[in-house]
Design a protein around this motif. Structure first.
Motif, PDB file in Angstrom:
ATOM      1  N   LEU A  50       0.817  -1.259   0.061  1.00  0.00           N
ATOM      2  CA  LEU A  50       0.012  -0.127  -0.005  1.00  0.00           C
ATOM      3  C   LEU A  50       0.861   1.372   0.065  1.00  0.00           C
ATOM      4  O   LEU A  50       0.647   2.254  -0.810  1.00  0.00           O
ATOM      5  CB  LEU A  50      -0.820  -0.051   1.317  1.00  0.00           C
ATOM      6  CG  LEU A  50      -1.833  -1.017   1.195  1.00  0.00           C
ATOM      7  CD1 LEU A  50      -2.749  -1.021   2.515  1.00  0.00           C
ATOM      8  CD2 LEU A  50      -2.745  -0.940  -0.047  1.00  0.00           C
ATOM      9  N   GLY A  54       0.607   2.029  -3.768  1.00  0.00           N
ATOM     10  CA  GLY A  54      -0.799   1.875  -3.805  1.00  0.00           C
ATOM     11  C   GLY A  54      -1.171   2.922  -4.624  1.00  0.00           C
ATOM     12  O   GLY A  54      -2.019   2.811  -5.505  1.00  0.00           O
ATOM     13  N   THR A  97      -5.813  -3.555   2.376  1.00  0.00           N
ATOM     14  CA  THR A  97      -5.548  -4.003   1.011  1.00  0.00           C
ATOM     15  C   THR A  97      -6.733  -4.370   0.632  1.00  0.00           C
ATOM     16  O   THR A  97      -7.160  -3.838  -0.851  1.00  0.00           O
ATOM     17  CB  THR A  97      -4.381  -5.089   1.047  1.00  0.00           C
ATOM     18  OG1 THR A  97      -3.353  -4.495   1.364  1.00  0.00           O
ATOM     19  CG2 THR A  97      -4.457  -5.655  -0.221  1.00  0.00           C
ATOM     20  N   PHE A 100      -8.710  -1.412  -0.306  1.00  0.00           N
ATOM     21  CA  PHE A 100      -7.909  -0.319  -1.282  1.00  0.00           C
ATOM     22  C   PHE A 100      -8.607  -1.037  -2.615  1.00  0.00           C
ATOM     23  O   PHE A 100      -8.867  -0.325  -3.514  1.00  0.00           O
ATOM     24  CB  PHE A 100      -6.520  -0.508  -1.226  1.00  0.00           C
ATOM     25  CG  PHE A 100      -5.993  -0.217  -2.627  1.00  0.00           C
ATOM     26  CD1 PHE A 100      -5.603   1.169  -2.700  1.00  0.00           C
ATOM     27  CD2 PHE A 100      -5.310  -1.166  -3.331  1.00  0.00           C
ATOM     28  CE1 PHE A 100      -5.045   1.570  -3.901  1.00  0.00           C
ATOM     29  CE2 PHE A 100      -4.663  -0.809  -4.477  1.00  0.00           C
ATOM     30  CZ  PHE A 100      -4.170   0.623  -4.681  1.00  0.00           C
ATOM     31  N   ILE A 327      -4.972   4.268   2.064  1.00  0.00           N
ATOM     32  CA  ILE A 327      -3.525   4.055   2.570  1.00  0.00           C
ATOM     33  C   ILE A 327      -3.057   4.873   3.885  1.00  0.00           C
ATOM     34  O   ILE A 327      -2.538   4.285   4.476  1.00  0.00           O
ATOM     35  CB  ILE A 327      -2.899   4.595   1.112  1.00  0.00           C
ATOM     36  CG1 ILE A 327      -3.104   3.336  -0.057  1.00  0.00           C
ATOM     37  CG2 ILE A 327      -1.315   4.439   1.561  1.00  0.00           C
ATOM     38  CD1 ILE A 327      -2.628   3.913  -1.243  1.00  0.00           C
TER      39      ILE A 327
END
Length: 774
Positions: A50, A54, A97, A100, A327
């Motif tokens: 990340l 990311g 994650t 994300f 993040i």
């Protein structure tokens, strides 16, 4: 806009079962007309990176969506989105994650092997509940069946701006050896190509109006050599079979797992067409891109096939803003959790790397050996009895410990809890497996992985108690020449307590010999004992001692050089060590003489720090290293000469002489040379030379077999009644008095002959990669 057609899964299952559903039960989409375009974007092996990449990944995805706003875009992954993650993700079980990936609009993912790190129940429960996208695993079955495991799906159908896209996911069969077996109990990992063919065939059997316009495979498997398609196919059988023999209805394939990148076109079997194959690196370093155009007859042409780097890419978008918010929150939380200082290092301690800078799991590393040291010491943190030594696998090491890396506000070379967790992020259980010596030897043989494995050799990290010598050129199963435990040759029949982690204890990474023992858990995870090890032992430095050495690199063992000793017959005590190498070999090399009482050696300017030793910086072509002997009682004596690479030097996988080579030679003191004592203390003028032929002096001029020759070495390789070379017992040198040959022509090469004999049998081979001072 991408829309998942959830009803399509029910139709696919029903059709396979021979049932008929009314057409009104699912949306009926027109076949993609000629000229229809679609964009496919692919990531792989993101591993929760990340903080570092990311936002860059989100930016590339959004940039390409915007650049192709007039056509549909699907974002796909070939797995390992989570697991082996950096601390900002792993400290929170990779939930950031998953959030994300939801934010950037991931449409579907294959399961990678790391999706199973916490077990199938976690994957199909917590992970799937958090993800807005399906996890596809067409070749992961309920044990003993061909039924896809509950909670997973073989494929999904996406509506991408009117284009019906079937996405089939598979994972490497190696998964069952790459994750803890306890977490995947009750599952079978089948042939990926067979699974793709099965599902693609079922999709083709659907009514024409319901078939996919485009079929894409997401395969978490890949080649190790990407220099060309042929090289890639040859480097990994799973990849080669799927890439060249996969179902003809598949239009494109995305790959992963092997941490490489490529963009190939491969022939479609049974046709004159080709199809694109892509793999987009790892850790978010790239995004794979395909732009395809429909021909109107069910096939597609490739307009764009690219691997798009993500480094330093930024793009202004609400999606990127949301990804960055996730993040930032994850990083802030992980800093809070992991900023505590656990210890310190004196200098960088790292994994092994290739010359190109890629991680090399087939080579020794200071970090791997340090983890093994911690595993061995870690038994003392629990109720378990002490371990004899520790062993760890290279794939368990996910980053390095570097002085200049900063996790929070710690001082240079300080190591935080977060940094330690990044090295060992899997939360494996620590414990001890009791194995026989034969099983331990088996573990080191299993470093050579089964045929077709993506990594043919995995170099185990071993603790300081162990020394291993192997021959990488020997036949499979016969490569381990020596295993020493605390300097003593391992006993195949004795039991040894091996500290390790649950992944290896269950036979992970194909180290199946571990399954022959019982795993006693300490109650600690890898990270818990790792942190305590640093608490108790800091500051910690890298041990540059090579603990495993390859005899195939040994210049005597592999025939690059013969090392011999010659001297004249004038009783001068002058000797010359000679080498037959035709090119210079870098050292340093250590020569050690074991001399009779009262005898001393003089090597001149080459003299080592210890008496009767010499240090040679290199062996030049046709090297000659003179020395002289003096002193001692009258009579015939023998002395032992040993040569090896200097144990005090740093050697890492390129040691030109990892073995100790030794043999006996003769030294005669006459009455005139004696220091005043006429009694030589021997009935026949010969010291006991260890021969079993009635006390006859060693005869270095006897011919010796090459490697793999006669293993009967009761005479120490220096003569004796073995008849080698066709010489008779009473015909050798015609010396009735048993004296040794004294001319250079007779004695030259004697040491080399004995060295070859030593290496022919593993019992005489010892490791010497121990430092002289610890």
């Amino acid at each position: 806009m991408t829309r998942r057609i959830t009803a399509r899964l029910a139709v696919g299952t029903a059709a396979a079962a021979g049932l008929v559903l009314p057409l009104g039960a699912v949306p009926v989409l027109a076949e993609a007309p000629a000229g229809t375009q679609i964009q496919l974007l692919g990531i792989t092996d993101f591993h929760g990176r990340l903080d570092s990449t990311g936002a860059n990944v989100a930016s590339v995805v959004e940039r390409e969506r915007a650049a192709h706003a007039d056509i549909g875009t699907a974002l796909l992954s070939t797995g390992d989105n989570i697991g082996a993650s950096t601390y900002e993700s792993s400290s929170q079980q990779d939930t950031p994650t998953l959030e994300f990936l939801n934010a950037i609009g991931l449409d579907a993912t294959a399961t990678g092997n790391h999706e199973y790190d916490r077990g199938i129940d976690d994957l199909t429960g917590r992970v799937s509940d958090t993800a807005d996208f399906p996890h596809l695993a067409a070749n992961v079955y309920t044990e003993g069946t061909q039924d896809v495991a509950p909670g997973l799906e073989s494929h999904t159908m996406l509506d991408v701006e009117g284009v019906r896209v079937a996405v089939i996911g598979v994972v490497t069969e190696d998964t069952e050896s790459l994750v803890s077996p306890d977490g995947i109990a009750g599952l079978d990992f089948g042939d990926p190509t067979a699974a793709v063919d099965r599902v693609a065939g079922e999709l083709e059997e659907l009514p024409e109006a319901e078939r996919p316009d485009l079929t894409v495979v997401q395969a978490h498997l890949g080649p190790s050599d990407t220099s060309s398609l042929d090289a890639a196919v040859a480097s990994n059988s799973e990849f080669g079979t799927l890439a060249t023999e996969g179902h003809e209805s598949v239009d494109a394939m995305f790959f992963g797992h092997s941490h490489t990148d490529f963009a190939f076109e491969a022939p479609v079997p049974g046709t004159e067409r080709t199809r694109p194959l892509l793999q987009s690196g790892y850790y978010g370093e790239a995004v794979g891109q395909l732009v395809l155009t429909s021909t109107g007859d069910g096939t597609w042409t490739v307009d764009t096939q690219e691997i798009l780097p993500t480094e330093d890419v930024t793009h202004d978008s609400p999606v990127v803003d949301e990804a960055q918010r996730i993040i930032d929150e994850a990083v802030a939380k992980s800093k809070e959790i992991g900023s505590e200082v656990a210890g310190s290092i004196t200098e960088d301690i790292t994994r092994a790397f290739t010359e190109e800078g890629r991680e090399d799991r087939g080579a020794e590393s200071t970090l791997g050996n340090l983890v093994a040291d911690a595993l061995a010491q870690g038994t003392g943190y629990s109720q378990l009895a002490p371990a004899d030594f520790g062993i760890t696998n290279p794939g368990g090491l996910r980053t390095d410990l570097k002085c200049d890396d900063q996790f929070g506000s710690e001082e240079r070379c300080e190591v935080t809890v977060g940094e330690l967790n990044q090295v060992l992020p899997f939360a494996n259980d620590h414990g001890v497996v009791t194995l026989t010596g034969a099983d331990v030897i088996g573990l080191f043989e299993e470093q050579w992985q089964p045929e077709g494995a993506s990594r043919p050799f995995l170099h185990l990290g071993i603790s300081d108690e162990l020394d291993v010598v192997y021959d990488s050129e020997a036949p499979r199963g016969e490569r381990v020449l020596s295993v020493l435990v605390d300097g003593e040759e391992i006993d195949p029949n004795a039991e040894y307590r091996v500290a390790t982690l649950s992944f290896l204890a269950a036979g992970g990474d194909n180290f199946t010999s571990f399954a022959n023992g019982t795993f006693e858990q300490s109650g600690l995870t890898d990270f818990e004992l790792w942190e305590r090890y640093f608490n108790e032992n800091s500051p910690i430095g890298p041990d540059t001692d090579e603990r495993q050495a390859d005899a195939a690199l040994d210049i005597v063992h592999n025939g690059t050089a013969e090392v011999g000793i010659s001297y004249s017959d004038d009783d001068s005590g002058e000797y010359v060590i000679e080498s037959t190498n035709t090119e210079a070999v870098e050292g340093p090399f250590l020569i050690t003489l074991s001399l009779p009482e009262g005898v001393t050696a003089d090597f001149g300017e080459r003299a080592g720090e210890q008496p009767n030793t010499a240090l040679v910086t290199e062996l030049p072509a046709g090297a000659e290293i003179p020395f002289s002997l003096s002193g001692g009682e009258p009579g015939e004596h023998t002395f032992t000469a040993r040569i090896t690479a200097d144990p005090a030097s740093e050697w890492w996988d390129d040691n030109p002489m990892p073995l100790v080579h030794s043999a006996e030679a003769a030294y005669r003191v006459t009455e005139d040379d004696a220091p005043g004592d006429d009694d030589n203390g021997s009935d026949d003028g010969n010291e006991d030379d260890g021969n079993d032929d009635g006390g006859e002096s060693p005869r270095p001029s006897d011919p010796a077999p090459g490697p793999g020759g006669d293993d009967d070495r009761g005479d120490g390789g220096n003569g004796g009644d073995d008849g080698r070379g066709g010489q008779d017992d009473d015909g050798r040198d015609d010396r009735a008095d048993g004296s040794l040959p004294r001319t250079g022509s007779e004695i030259a090469g004697a040491l080399a002959a004995a060295l070859v004999l030593l290496i022919a049998g593993s019992a005489a081979v010892v490791a010497v990669r121990r430092k002289t001072a610890q």
